[in-house]
Design an enzyme around this catalytic site. Sequence first.
Site, PDB file in Angstrom:
ATOM      1  N   ARG A  77      72.658  10.165  -1.813  1.00 21.33           N
ATOM      2  CA  ARG A  77      72.385  10.004  -3.243  1.00 21.33           C
ATOM      3  C   ARG A  77      72.276   8.507  -3.550  1.00 21.33           C
ATOM      4  NH1 ARG A  77      76.331  10.041  -8.276  1.00 21.33           N
ATOM      5  NH2 ARG A  77      74.711   9.823  -9.834  1.00 21.33           N
ATOM      6  N   GLU A 354      80.083  12.484  -6.896  1.00 20.31           N
ATOM      7  CA  GLU A 354      80.945  11.325  -6.616  1.00 20.31           C
ATOM      8  C   GLU A 354      82.396  11.764  -6.585  1.00 20.31           C
ATOM      9  OE1 GLU A 354      80.588   7.830  -9.112  1.00 20.31           O
ATOM     10  OE2 GLU A 354      78.413   8.118  -9.218  1.00 20.31           O
TER      11      GLU A 354
HETATM   12  C1  GCO Z   1      79.345   5.893 -11.506  1.00 19.86           C
HETATM   13  C2  GCO Z   1      80.537   5.256 -11.025  1.00 19.86           C
HETATM   14  C3  GCO Z   1      80.294   4.413  -9.817  1.00 19.86           C
HETATM   15  C4  GCO Z   1      81.532   3.611  -9.609  1.00 19.86           C
HETATM   16  C5  GCO Z   1      82.644   4.510  -9.160  1.00 19.86           C
HETATM   17  C6  GCO Z   1      83.948   3.820  -9.012  1.00 19.86           C
HETATM   18  O1  GCO Z   1      79.004   5.598 -12.553  1.00 19.86           O
HETATM   19  O2  GCO Z   1      78.712   6.725 -10.932  1.00 19.86           O
HETATM   20  O3  GCO Z   1      81.005   4.440 -12.043  1.00 19.86           O
HETATM   21  O4  GCO Z   1      79.140   3.670 -10.013  1.00 19.86           O
HETATM   22  O5  GCO Z   1      81.339   2.601  -8.704  1.00 19.86           O
HETATM   23  O6  GCO Z   1      82.843   5.497 -10.111  1.00 19.86           O
HETATM   24  O7  GCO Z   1      84.370   3.354 -10.249  1.00 19.86           O
END
Ligand code: GCO
Length: 448
Positions: A77, A354
């Site tokens: 991704r 994530e």
């Molecule tokens: C997002 C997240 C990531 C960060 C991660 C750690 O927006 O998808 O903010 O970009 O790097 O969540 O904080």
Amino acid sequence: MSIIQFPKGMKWGVATASYQIEGAANKDGRGPSIWDTFAKTPGKVVNGDNGDVACDSYHRYKEDVEIMEDLGVDFYRFSVAWPRIFPDGTGEVNKEGLAYYHRLVDELLEKGIQPMCTLYHWDLPQVLQDKGGWDNRETIEAFEKYAELLFREFDGKIKHWITINEPWCVSFLSNFIGAHAPGLKDFQLGMNVAHHLLVAHGKAVIKFRKLGIEGEIGYAPNVEWNEPYSDNQKDIDACTRASAWFLDWFFDPVFKGSYPEFLVNWFKEKTGAALKIEDGDMEIINQPVDFVGINYYTGSVSRYAEDEGLFDLEKVDAGYLKTDIGWNIYPEGFYHILKKISDNYGDIPIYITENGSCYNDEPENGRVRDTGRIEYLKKHLVSLQRSLESGVNIKGYLTWSLLDNFEWAEGYTMRFGIVHVDYRTLERTKKDSYYWYKQTIANNFFEI
Ligand code: GCO
């Protein structure tokens, strides 16, 4: 000891985002984004760090894809930097910007890795912000055109699309709390932006269907869990409100075609802010999606506290271990949220787009012993498996992140990668968590 087994066909992956890894900020016609501006505004990002170089993945993408091939992932991704494609936000297409993503996608496909493409992971062209950004409905039209261009361009190559990443962060964190670009502090503005993002999402989905693009489309809200400190009704109500700000606010419009009434009323009472909805907006937002991406990191035990913050709520330090960024390790919240999503919104396919942790371990003699990250991954994958076992329709899990990278307002001080990046030499070093994840992917189970 337990064996945590995943179903056959479970997909595994890693995630990144353009501004956090690409660098090459002034290369090949890329225009400035709101994150260039924000990072270069003194006091906004720790150490005054910015994404000019980042991990230099723009130039080192082959090496990064090779790492992923070795890791054995099904999915990568990544996000496209809108100002590489339309440096002026809309209008003239920058062919060189498009060519970069073709090189990346071709490389992935050649190695048997499926690209999962996020259209908007926060790097709005600055020119659009100058005209009001997401508060201005013209940005919705610009986004639709940008999405259409990419759909047409990559049809048949990219089969998994995510419209908006973490709409809560783009709206409230960035325009009400002011911690992220553009760094504004106005609740009504946050609410307008949140609504416009959902309309933009809906318009992109409609366009995707109309063009008959092959593949699947969804969006990726971030969620957090607030566990009531006690079963006193006041604690429960405060937690319901706080969790719903992430969940119901961004799910109800998409899946039910309406905003959660209790929060609309709460916001009105607390802030005076009101929704500004135009005719047809809710129908546009209420489009069937093929999947939803879930970003989960943390949760808290929280309780009612009179006039405390937006929700009359305070987080209680219940003694949970924290990662290096100070966030609770709260895997039960992951399970509760996944269950709640399937209970409230039905059997919608879910990708975890994530989940990961910040540990700032450095290499010693070429090895990074990030045991904290392995423990975090294990605990969250147990929660994931519990959700699967409970019938939640989870298709895949993508960890954040492939690489240590530009952690927004924290700059380069907070590391989330399973691969270490030396920001001076740009050398990549696979961490212990990388090898653990590789083994887990290969086995489709792990032992705990
Ligand atoms: C997002 C997240 C990531 C960060 C991660 C750690 O927006 O998808 O903010 O970009 O790097 O969540 O904080």
